[in-house]
Design a protein around this motif. Structure first.
Motif, short mmCIF file in Angstrom:
data_model
loop_
_atom_site.label_atom_id
_atom_site.label_comp_id
_atom_site.label_asym_id
_atom_site.label_seq_id
_atom_site.Cartn_x
_atom_site.Cartn_y
_atom_site.Cartn_z
N TYR A 193 41.20 35.51 41.48
CA TYR A 193 40.88 36.91 41.84
C TYR A 193 39.44 37.25 41.41
O TYR A 193 38.72 37.94 42.14
N LYS B 194 36.53 38.68 43.89
CA LYS B 194 35.84 39.96 43.69
C LYS B 194 34.33 39.77 43.57
O LYS B 194 33.54 40.50 44.15
N TYR C 5 48.67 39.01 45.01
CA TYR C 5 47.46 39.83 45.11
C TYR C 5 47.68 40.94 46.14
O TYR C 5 48.47 40.79 47.08
N PHE D 214 44.71 42.70 47.37
CA PHE D 214 43.36 43.15 47.72
C PHE D 214 43.09 43.22 49.21
O PHE D 214 42.07 43.74 49.64
N HIS E 276 50.98 48.80 46.19
CA HIS E 276 49.83 48.46 45.35
C HIS E 276 49.58 49.56 44.32
O HIS E 276 49.43 49.30 43.12
N GLU F 236 44.19 42.65 37.44
CA GLU F 236 43.42 43.25 38.54
C GLU F 236 42.43 44.32 38.06
O GLU F 236 41.23 44.23 38.37
N ASP G 3 38.29 43.96 38.17
CA ASP G 3 37.51 44.98 38.90
C ASP G 3 36.46 45.60 37.99
O ASP G 3 35.32 45.83 38.38
#
Ligand code: NAP
Length: 544
Positions: free
Chosen positions: A31, A35, A75, A77, A247, A452, A456
């Motif tokens: 992840y 990102k 995930y 995203f 989410h 997550e 981020d």
């Protein structure tokens, strides 16, 4: 400056200095790569494994599967993830999970920046140039502005030291390093040491195939049923439709699950209602026994005791030999202190004539011999010994990488007296441009959900440094001290966190109160956002 093209051979990048190097191609690292790559940064991901998936690459033992719901351990995203990927079961098995990570890597064009079979040996910070010089096994070097260890909690297995291990002429295998070609167990005399989640899964899976199975148990564990079933097309359609809402729901849940928390406490209801509630919970399966149990089940010892009595009775119902059932019932920890395994018929294997239990507290292992295992009651012969003996959680992998700041101070050395100090589980004082994700002092729960917000946040921080042309980010001692005290305060509150176990982030050999943050995802996000909004209070920046 010398080009590092030879270092990044096999990847598309050939820059002098990477923006970021991520270590570990597990849930978190993949992840992080996504990102950072999506943000236009020059990033690479390295892993010593020959494939992606981290723990789901290595732990390919028979029976390895999720105990979080497949569609939540994923995930979120991109809608593509719901439109194009279909889980076959509520709790998918390892081969499917490994396929999932490969799907993500290929579908989102990440593989070009992944370098497998690459072990990081050292990382030394060069203050003059404001970058890390990272050396791989084999001597190749790469320079990176930011170093991002995503080495996970459970990446370094423990091999226990039994006398005579090297004398054993049969096969010894760790669940955590299960060979991809498999191990022939059919009709074999198998010993299994360890009865955590891995041990319970492998024992259940192989009991019907092996000639004999002898399970060496140190502690019993509070296993409850998984209740796995197929993920239906209707469920897949609902998942697709509700993808965005799910989410958000996951981000707003303390531990990153979709489970509804139970707001009532054990003693809010009558005994009859309580037993009915327990029965439903037990039959629902999965991790809801932890996440949707009475609100006080993990905090109030009396409440915990009532639940463990219920689970103990279930074990007695499931095992024919009552004396053996009593040996399987945990006696040394409350429910939730160790991560409770989920089972698919574990206790019932002891009703088979070819399965036996040895309690090593009563009958200790003296040594391995050429033909098997010698306990205080004599020698038993085996063809295969399976070690499901757990992990050197959090620190094991880090211990193997020589990470040093510009003064030559080692990361492990800096943690020797008081344990690790971090800000948000991300920044480490005295170690500029070292940003952890999914590591110590960060969230425990459903892992993809927990990592997550942290990934981020780190991505945003790196972008901020780019925008402001900062070359160095440093975490202050005070800010790290404050965050670490907060982590410790939270850990003091729950009774489960007082047990020494990887799951409580607490180890008997250490003065560290915990390595885990018990504040939950919403609280972490709130604190992290406040720090970012303040212009990263607790962090300082040096311009290029
Ligand atoms: P673990 O929970 O740490 O269990 C290790 C087992 O080995 C324990 O039973 C331990 O006994 C025993 N042991 C260690 N050294 C021993 C020795 N010298 N002699 C006898 N017994 C010994 O490790 P794990 O089962 O690999 O699980 C670790 C974590 O991985 C789990 O908590 C879970 O988070 C994750 N996991 C998840 C799944 C899943 O369903 N998704 C599956 C597997 C693993 P004691 O209990 O007495 O310490």
């Amino acid at each position: 400056m010398e080009k590092t093209t030879e270092v990044v051979a096999g990847t598309e990048s050939s820059v002098d200095v990477l923006d970021a190097l991520v270590i570990g191609a597990g849930v978190t690292g993949i992840y992080a790569l996504y990102k950072l790559q999506e943000s236009g940064l020059n990033v690479q991901l390295v892993d010593k494994a020959g494939g992606v998936g981290g723990t789901w690459f290595w732990n390919r033992y028979p029976g390895a599967r999720f105990d979080s719901d497949s569609y939540s351990y994923a995930y979120f995203f991109s809608q593509v993830l719901a439109d194009e990927w279909k889980w076959s079961e509520h709790y998918a098995g390892q081969p499917e999970i490994e396929r999932y990570f490969n799907f993500v890597v290929d579908r989102f064009g990440l593989r070009k920046n992944i370098r497998l079979n690459t072990e990081v040996e050292s990382a030394h910070f060069d203050r003059e140039h404001s970058y890390w010089v990272v050396t791989y096994a084999g001597g190749q070097q790469v320079k990176t502005r930011f170093l991002i260890p995503a080495t996970g909690m459970l990446s370094e297995p423990i091999t226990p030291k039994f006398e005579g291990m090297e004398d054993f002429q049969g096969t010894t295998v760790l669940t955590a390093l299960w060979p991809s070609e498999g191990v022939d167990l059919k009709g074999k005399r198998v010993a299994l040491i360890g009865t955590g989640s891995s041990g319970i899964q492998v024992a259940t899976e192989i009991a019907g195939e092996v000639g004999s199975l002898t399970v060496f148990q140190r502690s019993g564990h509070w296993a409850t049923p998984l209740r796995n079933q197929a993920f239906t097309p209707e469920e897949q359609a609902t998942f697709r439709e509700q993808f965005k809402e799910l989410h958000q729901k996951r981000l707003n849940h303390f531990g990153g699950f979709f489970h509804e928390p139970e707001l009532r406490s054990t003693f809010d209801v009558s005994d009859e209602e309580r037993l009915e509630f327990y029965e439903t919970l037990y039959n629902t399966g999965g991790l809801r026994v932890l996440t949707s149990n009475f609100a006080d089940a993990g905090i109030d010892p009396k409440a915990n005791e009532l639940w463990t009595e219920f689970v103990a009775d279930k074990i007695r119902e499931r095992v024919n030999d009552k004396e053996l059932a009593d040996r399987l019932i945990p006696s040394d920890h409350p429910f939730g202190a160790h991560r409770p395994p989920k089972d698919t018929g574990y206790f019932e294997i002891y009703n088979r004539p070819n399965v036996d239990l040895v309690s090593v507290r009563e009958t200790p292992i003296k040594r391995f011999t050429a033909t098997g295992i010698e306990t205080t009651e004599g020698n038993s012969e085996f063809d295969v010994i399976i070690l499901a003996t757990g992990f050197d959680a959090w620190l094991g992998t880090l211990r193997k990488i020589d990470i040093r700041n510009e003064e030559g101070l080692g990361l492990m050395e800096s943690w020797e007296s008081d344990g690790p100090k971090t800000l948000l589980g991300v920044g480490i004082p005295q170690f500029p441009n070292l940003l952890f994700v999914g590591g110590l002092h960060s969230l425990g729960g459903n892992l993809p959900a927990c990592i997550e917000p942290q990934v981020d946040w780190v991505t945003q921080l790196i972008q901020y440094t780019k925008e402001h042309e900062y070359a160095v980010v440093e975490t202050s001692e005070d800010a790290a001290e404050e965050w670490t005290d907060h982590v410790y305060d939270l850990a003091e509150k729950g009774q489960i966190t007082h047990t020494n176990a990887w799951y409580s982030g607490r180890f008997s050999s250490s003065n560290v109160k915990t390595l885990l943050y018990f504040g939950g995802i919403p609280a972490w996000r709130e604190r992290a956002a406040a720090i970012a909004d303040s212009g990263y209070k607790g962090m300082s920046f040096v311009s290029r």
